[in-house]
Design an enzyme around this catalytic site. Structure first.
Site, PDB file in Angstrom:
ATOM      1  N   CYS A  90      -4.116  11.382  50.614  1.00  9.34           N
ATOM      2  CA  CYS A  90      -2.995  12.075  51.262  1.00  9.34           C
ATOM      3  C   CYS A  90      -2.172  12.850  50.220  1.00  9.34           C
ATOM      4  O   CYS A  90      -2.699  13.793  49.639  1.00  9.34           O
ATOM      5  CB  CYS A  90      -2.153  11.082  52.062  1.00  9.34           C
ATOM      6  SG  CYS A  90      -1.072  11.923  53.234  1.00  9.34           S
ATOM      7  N   HIS A 198      -5.675   8.906  55.650  1.00  7.98           N
ATOM      8  CA  HIS A 198      -5.520   7.596  55.007  1.00  7.98           C
ATOM      9  C   HIS A 198      -6.710   6.703  55.331  1.00  7.98           C
ATOM     10  O   HIS A 198      -6.767   6.110  56.416  1.00  7.98           O
ATOM     11  CB  HIS A 198      -4.232   6.936  55.503  1.00  7.98           C
ATOM     12  CG  HIS A 198      -2.989   7.551  54.958  1.00  7.98           C
ATOM     13  ND1 HIS A 198      -2.417   7.135  53.775  1.00  7.98           N
ATOM     14  CD2 HIS A 198      -2.216   8.567  55.411  1.00  7.98           C
ATOM     15  CE1 HIS A 198      -1.326   7.841  53.538  1.00  7.98           C
ATOM     16  NE2 HIS A 198      -1.198   8.735  54.498  1.00  7.98           N
ATOM     17  N   GLU A 200      -7.343   3.795  54.357  1.00  5.60           N
ATOM     18  CA  GLU A 200      -6.864   2.412  54.543  1.00  5.60           C
ATOM     19  C   GLU A 200      -6.223   2.197  55.918  1.00  5.60           C
ATOM     20  O   GLU A 200      -5.936   1.066  56.316  1.00  5.60           O
ATOM     21  CB  GLU A 200      -5.887   2.046  53.427  1.00  5.60           C
ATOM     22  CG  GLU A 200      -4.500   2.636  53.532  1.00  5.60           C
ATOM     23  CD  GLU A 200      -4.410   4.096  53.145  1.00  5.60           C
ATOM     24  OE1 GLU A 200      -5.461   4.717  52.866  1.00  5.60           O
ATOM     25  OE2 GLU A 200      -3.287   4.639  53.147  1.00  5.60           O
TER      26      GLU A 200
HETATM   27  N1  LIG Z   1       2.014  11.315  54.384  1.00  5.42           N
HETATM   28  C1  LIG Z   1       2.285  12.072  53.320  1.00  5.42           C
HETATM   29  O1  LIG Z   1       2.427  11.587  52.213  1.00  5.42           O
HETATM   30  C2  LIG Z   1       2.420  13.553  53.550  1.00  5.42           C
HETATM   31  C3  LIG Z   1       2.179  14.378  52.310  1.00  5.42           C
HETATM   32  C4  LIG Z   1       2.923  15.709  52.349  1.00  5.42           C
HETATM   33  N2  LIG Z   1       4.378  15.510  52.180  1.00  5.42           N
HETATM   34  C5  LIG Z   1       2.633  16.409  53.681  1.00  5.42           C
HETATM   35  O2  LIG Z   1       3.509  16.457  54.530  1.00  5.42           O
HETATM   36  O3  LIG Z   1       1.552  16.923  53.910  1.00  5.42           O
END
Ligand SMILES: NC(=O)CC[C@H](N)C(=O)O
Length: 220
Positions: A90, A198, A200
């Site tokens: 991510c 993600h 996980e």
């Molecule tokens: N869930 C996150 O960490 C998002 C990563 C980043 N801030 C986004 O909005 O794409």
């Protein structure tokens, strides 16, 4: 230095989860342990160097992630340089790129990512509901050991920005959210890669991705 180890009876590979003050370290660790890894959560560069693989987790804003990880920047670049598998998740994946639009919109100067994959991260178009949150389909675009057995499967996303690599060859898989975007990217040599979703939090598909990663590390 912070270090938390969890020895496994039959670990397939030793994996470090980078602790830079951001990211859901525990759930990533649990997922990796289920996938057969012996996991250490640490900010110790010596551990990065010795590990079979390194995971850069991440939940939060690009600027905060890059600034928090800045003391480890050279050590992370050295991991990639020595050919160790480096897996960004991510925000961790976004930090593998050169830059991000995130954090620039409020007039701040651009913060530099690790630039291990050339390109930036861009926000979904105005009018699109963000964050893109929920389960969505993975479409594998090119071979990479990380995506063994997951083409057409669903993974869990929570993000408002996505990777826009300069070279389309860096796109390993795409996902469609009103427009197609790269959901898995990798560098040319293939040892640096990341998922926008993600693993996980992505059930059996996520566990398969993590198992694939542990196998990649075990071959190191
Ligand atoms: N869930 C996150 O960490 C998002 C990563 C980043 N801030 C986004 O909005 O794409």
């Amino acid at each position: 230095m912070n270090s938390v180890s969890s020895p496994q009876e039959q670990s397939l590979a030793s994996v470090v989860v980078v602790d830079y003050g951001l990211g859901n370290l525990r759930s990533v660790t649990r997922g990796l342990e289920r996938a057969g890894a012996d996991v250490e959560i640490t900010d110790d560069p010596a551990a990065f160097e010795a590990a079979d693989g390194v995971v850069l987790p991440g939940v939060g804003a690009f600027r905060e992630g890059v600034e928090n990880a800045d003391p480890l920047r050279e050590d992370l670049l050295a991991v990639a340089e020595q050919g160790t598998p480096l897996f960004g998740i991510c925000l961790g994946m976004q930090m593998l790129l050169t830059s991000s639009e995130e954090g620039e919109t409020d007039g701040d100067s651009a913060v530099q990512g690790l630039d291990l994959i050339s390109g930036t991260n861009v926000r979904f178009a105005e009018g699109q509901k963000v964050p893109h949150m929920g389960w969505n389909e993975l479409s594998v675009e090119r071979d990479h050991p990380l995506v063994e057995g997951v083409d057409g499967n669903y993974a869990y996303f929570v993000h408002s920005y996505y990777a826009a690599p300069d070279d389309e060859a860096a796109t390993v898989a795409t996902t469609d959210y009103e427009r197609e975007f790269p959901s898995i990217v990798a560098n040319e040599s293939g040892n640096v890669f990341g998922t926008q979703f993600h693993p996980e939090k992505s059930g059996e598909t996520g566990l398969q991705i993590l198992r694939n990663f542990v196998e990649i590390c075990a071959e190191e």
